[in-house]
Design an enzyme around this catalytic site. Structure first.
Site, PDB file in Angstrom:
ATOM      1  CB  CYS A 104      72.760 -56.705  -5.698  1.00 21.62           C
ATOM      2  SG  CYS A 104      72.434 -54.936  -5.556  1.00 21.62           S
ATOM      3  CG  HIS A 316      70.736 -48.656 -12.439  1.00 21.92           C
ATOM      4  ND1 HIS A 316      71.315 -47.828 -11.585  1.00 21.92           N
ATOM      5  CD2 HIS A 316      70.486 -49.706 -11.535  1.00 21.92           C
ATOM      6  CE1 HIS A 316      71.472 -48.276 -10.314  1.00 21.92           C
ATOM      7  NE2 HIS A 316      70.859 -49.409 -10.672  1.00 21.92           N
ATOM      8  CG  MET A 320      72.826 -52.075 -12.213  1.00 18.87           C
ATOM      9  SD  MET A 320      72.915 -51.268 -13.533  1.00 18.87           S
ATOM     10  CE  MET A 320      73.370 -52.383 -14.634  1.00 18.87           C
ATOM     11  N   GLY A 321      76.621 -51.657  -8.973  1.00 14.57           N
ATOM     12  CA  GLY A 321      77.581 -52.095  -8.608  1.00 14.57           C
ATOM     13  C   GLY A 321      78.498 -52.780  -9.211  1.00 14.57           C
TER      14      GLY A 321
END
Length: 398
Positions: A104, A316, A320-321
């Site tokens: 993550c 999302h 997301m990183g």
């Protein structure tokens, strides 16, 4: 069994980027949960409140979204040149499993800050200014460097850095993903199939003619990129437009499974149900004006392209990183669908529009001996402790 007492475990609830998770020091976990296995999985599920057929996480710390159903273990690193090992578990919401297949990127930010909070970094290095924390990402075997602001020996959490998708400003933490397309021994392939664009065989119900172009990349996290127009979207969609459409979600999951097989991540489509965290699937489009989820108008001139991505079967709320790293890497390689959506040309950074606003990520790709590589990707996030103390779980919960 009824009447059993609750077991309490030291824990910290943190926001990192646009995600939240429950953080543990390895040494604070029950002995049976300090090693991989069913006990650890059951503990994390009970902490989060999964599996929950009501998909609400009422009886746990989770938030019933992919961004908030996460647990992290941090420990002093045994790997030379690193401060801590960071292990991440994505807890499924309504099904019985914990996915350990990826990282993550958002919680990588919090891992750097937590390493200092937890006492795993020499206090002499965290006096004033910026403390460099070298993190070994244990899920995927890669190095992440977090540049954490500190003052008076503690992490500085408040500040004026604003991150779209996060309500309040905080202190900026810069993240550097080192060799994000490398498998750990220098032999990783950023494009697993060897192609910048693949043609996938898909059901006619998804694309008339049954053929769909896709860029399959492993940088930051394995990701499948398709053109929004090819699947009937504009790239400006917000969560409700996708997450409220059960048939659309089923089509995306089918595409994700097909892409995962082509990338060699799974052997058959049936295996995708047990590997929901990776790969991600995203659709891209050239820039255009749209209204973000907070009501702000994002102008086409502010961004290089539009990207929407799904995580754990849902669109999302931001980005997301790790998928942001994949976006930047793909945008830097001429010929990919992402590079084309961004208008082509040479670029070392990209600013893309997502449902909550915009994000800029830097990445420089190079062609070395016929293979594309990315030495590093850089982005800014923030992190903050929300609560610390003990999390309680029934004694039969692990």
């Amino acid at each position: 069994m009824s009447g059993l007492p609750q077991f309490r475990i030291p824990a910290t609830y943190m926001r990192g980027g646009t995600s939240k998770g429950v953080f543990f020091r390895l040494e604070d976990l029950p002995e049976s949960c300090r090693v991989p296995g069913p006990a650890r999985d059951r503990l994390f599920q009970r902490v989060i409140g999964s599996p929950d057929p009501y998909a609400g996480h009422i009886d746990g710390m989770g938030g019933a979204t992919s961004s908030t159903s996460k647990c992290v273990i941090v420990s002093p690193s045994t790997r030379p040149g690193h401060d801590v090992d960071y292990l991440y578990g994505q807890v499924a919401i309504d099904t019985d499993f914990v996915d350990w297949s990826g990282n993550c990127g958002n919680l990588s930010t919090a891992a750097g800050a937590f390493a200092i909070h937890a006492g795993h970094v020499d206090p002499a290095r965290a006096v004033d200014g910026v403390c460099t924390v070298r993190i070994w990402q244990a899920n995927i075997g890669r190095t992440i460097i977090a540049y954490v602001p500190v003052a008076n020996g503690e992490v500085r959490e408040t500040g004026d850095f604003e991150l779209d998708g996060v309500t309040f400003p905080a202190a900026e933490i810069v993240l550097e993903f080192v060799d994000p397309a490398d498998d750990g021994d220098g032999g990783g392939a950023m494009f697993p199939t060897g192609n910048l664009i693949d043609e996938l065989d898909v059901p006619e119900a998804i694309v008339p003619g049954g053929k769909l172009r896709a860029t399959l990349i492993d940088a930051g996290i394995p990701t499948i990129f398709v053109a929004a127009a090819d699947i009937g979207y504009a790239g400006t969609e917000l969560r409700d437009a996708i997450n409220g459409d059960a048939e659309a979600l089923a089509r995306f999951e089918t595409l994700r499974a097909i892409g995962a097989v082509r990338m060699g991540l799974i052997g058959s489509i049936d295996e995708a149900a047990r590997r929901q965290h990776t790969p991600k699937i995203a659709f891209v489009a050239p820039p255009s004006d749209y209204v973000a989820s907070n009501g702000r108008i994002v102008r086409a001139g502010e961004i290089d392209l539009l990207v929407r991505a799904l995580s754990m079967g849902r669109l999302h709320h931001a980005m997301m990183g790790t998928a942001s790293v994949a976006i930047a890497a793909a945008a830097a390689v001429p010929g990919t669908l992402v590079h084309r959506a961004a208008g082509g040309g040479e670029r070392r950074a990209v600013r893309f529009g997502h449902p909550s606003g915009t994000l800029r990520v830097g990445a420089e790709a190079k062609l070395v001996d016929g293979r594309w590589t990315v030495a590093r990707a850089i982005m800014s996030r923030s992190a903050r402790i929300l609560m610390e103390g003990w999390v309680r779980v029934p004694a039969d919960g692990f």
